[in-house]
Design a protein around this motif. Structure first.
Motif, PDB file in Angstrom:
ATOM      1  N   THR A  93      -4.802   9.864  27.283  1.00 42.66           N
ATOM      2  CA  THR A  93      -3.337   9.515  26.523  1.00 42.66           C
ATOM      3  C   THR A  93      -2.177   9.609  25.861  1.00 42.66           C
ATOM      4  O   THR A  93      -2.698  11.182  25.822  1.00 42.66           O
TER       5      THR A  93
ATOM      6  N   LYS B 292     -10.098   2.556  11.211  1.00 45.06           N
ATOM      7  CA  LYS B 292     -11.163   2.212  12.493  1.00 45.06           C
ATOM      8  C   LYS B 292     -12.763   1.309  11.960  1.00 45.06           C
ATOM      9  O   LYS B 292     -12.890   0.663  12.242  1.00 45.06           O
TER      10      LYS B 292
ATOM     11  N   TYR C 280      -6.950   7.073   9.827  1.00 45.73           N
ATOM     12  CA  TYR C 280      -7.864   7.503  10.766  1.00 45.73           C
ATOM     13  C   TYR C 280      -9.384   6.285  10.719  1.00 45.73           C
ATOM     14  O   TYR C 280      -9.356   5.603  11.182  1.00 45.73           O
TER      15      TYR C 280
ATOM     16  N   ASP D 104       4.030  -4.821  21.995  1.00 47.68           N
ATOM     17  CA  ASP D 104       4.733  -3.424  21.990  1.00 47.68           C
ATOM     18  C   ASP D 104       5.654  -3.068  20.940  1.00 47.68           C
ATOM     19  O   ASP D 104       6.895  -4.144  21.048  1.00 47.68           O
TER      20      ASP D 104
ATOM     21  N   ILE E 177      -9.954   9.725  24.985  1.00 49.96           N
ATOM     22  CA  ILE E 177      -9.529   9.520  26.061  1.00 49.96           C
ATOM     23  C   ILE E 177      -8.318  10.298  26.553  1.00 49.96           C
ATOM     24  O   ILE E 177      -7.429   9.523  25.353  1.00 49.96           O
TER      25      ILE E 177
ATOM     26  N   ARG F   9       2.097   0.974  27.314  1.00 49.35           N
ATOM     27  CA  ARG F   9       1.278   1.979  28.020  1.00 49.35           C
ATOM     28  C   ARG F   9      -0.062   2.480  27.216  1.00 49.35           C
ATOM     29  O   ARG F   9      -0.539   1.294  26.246  1.00 49.35           O
TER      30      ARG F   9
ATOM     31  N   ASN G 233      -4.725  -4.266  20.050  1.00 48.46           N
ATOM     32  CA  ASN G 233      -4.939  -2.206  20.807  1.00 48.46           C
ATOM     33  C   ASN G 233      -4.710  -1.627  19.791  1.00 48.46           C
ATOM     34  O   ASN G 233      -4.169  -0.579  20.072  1.00 48.46           O
TER      35      ASN G 233
ATOM     36  N   ILE H  58      -3.490   3.049  26.678  1.00 46.90           N
ATOM     37  CA  ILE H  58      -5.429   1.919  27.324  1.00 46.90           C
ATOM     38  C   ILE H  58      -4.633   0.641  26.802  1.00 46.90           C
ATOM     39  O   ILE H  58      -5.372   0.135  27.784  1.00 46.90           O
TER      40      ILE H  58
ATOM     41  N   GLY I 224     -13.849   7.478  23.114  1.00 47.57           N
ATOM     42  CA  GLY I 224     -14.139   8.174  22.557  1.00 47.57           C
ATOM     43  C   GLY I 224     -12.763   9.083  22.687  1.00 47.57           C
ATOM     44  O   GLY I 224     -11.934   8.731  22.130  1.00 47.57           O
TER      45      GLY I 224
HETATM   46  P1  NDP Z   1      -0.770   5.274  22.653  1.00 50.70           P
HETATM   47  O1  NDP Z   1      -0.408   6.537  21.793  1.00 50.70           O
HETATM   48  O2  NDP Z   1      -1.246   6.081  24.125  1.00 50.70           O
HETATM   49  O3  NDP Z   1       0.042   4.062  22.685  1.00 50.70           O
HETATM   50  C1  NDP Z   1      -0.423   2.994  22.070  1.00 50.70           C
HETATM   51  C2  NDP Z   1       0.887   1.748  22.001  1.00 50.70           C
HETATM   52  O4  NDP Z   1       0.658   0.824  20.733  1.00 50.70           O
HETATM   53  C3  NDP Z   1       2.093   2.587  22.515  1.00 50.70           C
HETATM   54  O5  NDP Z   1       2.770   1.556  22.923  1.00 50.70           O
HETATM   55  C4  NDP Z   1       2.978   2.011  20.790  1.00 50.70           C
HETATM   56  O6  NDP Z   1       4.554   2.180  21.099  1.00 50.70           O
HETATM   57  C5  NDP Z   1       2.345   0.923  20.360  1.00 50.70           C
HETATM   58  N1  NDP Z   1       2.476   0.787  18.851  1.00 50.70           N
HETATM   59  C6  NDP Z   1       2.680   1.665  18.194  1.00 50.70           C
HETATM   60  N2  NDP Z   1       2.336   1.342  16.147  1.00 50.70           N
HETATM   61  C7  NDP Z   1       2.887  -0.441  16.655  1.00 50.70           C
HETATM   62  C8  NDP Z   1       2.678  -1.595  16.549  1.00 50.70           C
HETATM   63  N3  NDP Z   1       2.819  -1.184  14.797  1.00 50.70           N
HETATM   64  N4  NDP Z   1       2.678  -2.806  16.507  1.00 50.70           N
HETATM   65  C9  NDP Z   1       3.367  -2.607  17.370  1.00 50.70           C
HETATM   66  N5  NDP Z   1       2.842  -1.754  19.005  1.00 50.70           N
HETATM   67  C10 NDP Z   1       2.576  -0.539  17.683  1.00 50.70           C
HETATM   68  O7  NDP Z   1      -2.167   5.105  22.155  1.00 50.70           O
HETATM   69  P2  NDP Z   1      -3.987   4.748  22.889  1.00 50.70           P
HETATM   70  O8  NDP Z   1      -3.235   3.840  24.024  1.00 50.70           O
HETATM   71  O9  NDP Z   1      -4.030   6.717  22.941  1.00 50.70           O
HETATM   72  O10 NDP Z   1      -4.642   3.890  21.716  1.00 50.70           O
HETATM   73  C11 NDP Z   1      -4.664   2.760  21.743  1.00 50.70           C
HETATM   74  C12 NDP Z   1      -5.566   1.977  21.152  1.00 50.70           C
HETATM   75  O11 NDP Z   1      -6.723   3.218  21.026  1.00 50.70           O
HETATM   76  C13 NDP Z   1      -5.307   2.419  19.309  1.00 50.70           C
HETATM   77  O12 NDP Z   1      -5.678   1.891  18.775  1.00 50.70           O
HETATM   78  C14 NDP Z   1      -5.959   3.397  19.515  1.00 50.70           C
HETATM   79  O13 NDP Z   1      -6.088   4.121  17.757  1.00 50.70           O
HETATM   80  C15 NDP Z   1      -7.422   3.606  20.407  1.00 50.70           C
HETATM   81  N6  NDP Z   1      -7.881   4.719  20.707  1.00 50.70           N
HETATM   82  C16 NDP Z   1      -7.881   5.915  21.380  1.00 50.70           C
HETATM   83  C17 NDP Z   1      -8.314   6.905  21.675  1.00 50.70           C
HETATM   84  C18 NDP Z   1      -7.827   7.592  22.384  1.00 50.70           C
HETATM   85  O14 NDP Z   1      -8.697   9.170  22.176  1.00 50.70           O
HETATM   86  N7  NDP Z   1      -7.059   7.756  22.983  1.00 50.70           N
HETATM   87  C19 NDP Z   1      -9.732   7.245  21.252  1.00 50.70           C
HETATM   88  C20 NDP Z   1      -9.991   6.024  20.034  1.00 50.70           C
HETATM   89  C21 NDP Z   1      -9.524   5.168  20.352  1.00 50.70           C
HETATM   90  P3  NDP Z   1       5.053   3.853  20.110  1.00 50.70           P
HETATM   91  O15 NDP Z   1       5.121   4.577  21.496  1.00 50.70           O
HETATM   92  O16 NDP Z   1       6.817   2.945  20.420  1.00 50.70           O
HETATM   93  O17 NDP Z   1       4.476   4.492  19.030  1.00 50.70           O
END
Ligand code: NDP
Length: 249
Positions: free
Chosen positions: A192, A161, A157, A38, A190, A17, A92, A19, A188
């Motif tokens: 989600t 990063k 965090y 995932d 996003i 799910r 990701n 990004i 920045g």
């Molecule tokens: P989400 O929490 O929406 O999605 C992250 C996904 O990664 C989830 O499906 C989660 O599963 C999975 N996940 C968590 N832990 C693990 C693990 N140990 N191994 C494999 N998968 C895992 O996050 P975003 O989509 O918002 O973020 C995606 C990336 O973008 C991240 O690296 C985040 O740090 C980065 N980012 C996001 C920003 C934002 O504003 N949203 C800004 C800057 C960076 P589960 O749901 O079960 O935990």
């Protein structure tokens, strides 16, 4: 019309799910076969099925915690056997465990560093071995603007990063001679599930600092990742591209 990633195989971590899912969809839209992994295996399966249906590409799903080195090794074998290679890795998967520094537990520090930084290292190390033999490959790491600026309440965090950025640049230098490009994208704010839980006043505060005056969408990150995965970016390595609406210039 020819799709820019036709014949390529991509692996996107944490792509059930958010990004990651948008990235998996954008790569598939350009014709790549995609391995959706995932920690949440069932949702990954649904996402992979969507890709195959919407973009007529091969897509597989597997449950994978990016901190599990043995699981990563077997996944790489599965990707090679079922999809026929590995050309693109997008690191990701990422988590937050926010809290003020003086109250932060060791557990919250460790888990964020393990998933965000060590997970990126483990997946990169495993994928790089395959890519080195092929003498080509693209690795794209999802960092964050807070890895460059720091952020109160996110010491773990931000440190993870910042580490991802250092890892990106080191890997870019080490792997360039083997034809592997390694870059990072720093989003920045996003929209989600990760940011959904932020208090309203924090969201308003973030928005004030964004010159483009809007929250980014997962697709805004995905389109830059797709560019970095494609031959159009072949002369770019070791870079961090911000996708933040101008938050930092
Ligand atoms: P989400 O929490 O929406 O999605 C992250 C996904 O990664 C989830 O499906 C989660 O599963 C999975 N996940 C968590 N832990 C693990 C693990 N140990 N191994 C494999 N998968 C895992 O996050 P975003 O989509 O918002 O973020 C995606 C990336 O973008 C991240 O690296 C985040 O740090 C980065 N980012 C996001 C920003 C934002 O504003 N949203 C800004 C800057 C960076 P589960 O749901 O079960 O935990």
């Amino acid at each position: 019309m020819t799709r820019s990633l036709e014949g390529k195989v991509a692996w996107v971590t944490g792509s059930a799910r958010g990004i990651g899912k948008a990235i998996a969809r954008a790569l598939a839209e350009q014709g790549a076969s995609v391995a959706v992994t995932d920690i949440e295996g069932d949702i990954a399966k649904t996402t992979a099925a969507e890709l195959a249906k919407d973009f007529a590409v091969k897509s597989i799903a597997a449950p994978l915690d990016v901190t599990d080195a043995a699981g990563i090794e077997s996944l790489i074998k599965k990707i090679q056997t079922e999809l026929g290679g590995l050309h693109i890795l997008v690191n990701n998967a990422g988590i937050t465990r926010d809290g003020l520094l003086i109250r932060m537990s060791e557990d919250d520090w460790e888990r964020v560093l393990q998933v965000n930084l060590k997970g990126t290292f483990l997946c990169t190390r495993a994928a790089a071995k395959v890519m080195m033999r092929a003498r080509s490959g693209k690795i794209i790491n999802i960092a964050s603007v807070v890895g460059m600026t720091g952020n109160a309440g996110q010491a773990n965090y931000a440190a993870s990063k910042a580490g991802v950025i250092g890892l990106t640049k080191s890997a870019a230098k080490e792997l360039a001679a083997r034809g592997i490009r390694v870059n990072a994208v720093a989003p920045g704010y996003i929209a989600t599930e990760m940011t959904q839980g932020l208090p309203e006043d924090a969201k308003t505060e973030f928005l004030k600092g964004i010159p483009l005056s809007s929250v980014g969408q997962p697709e805004d990150v995905a389109s830059v990742v797709t560019f970095l995965a494609s031959p159009a970016s072949d002369y770019i390595t070791g870079q961090v591209i911000r996708v933040d609406g101008g938050m930092q210039m």
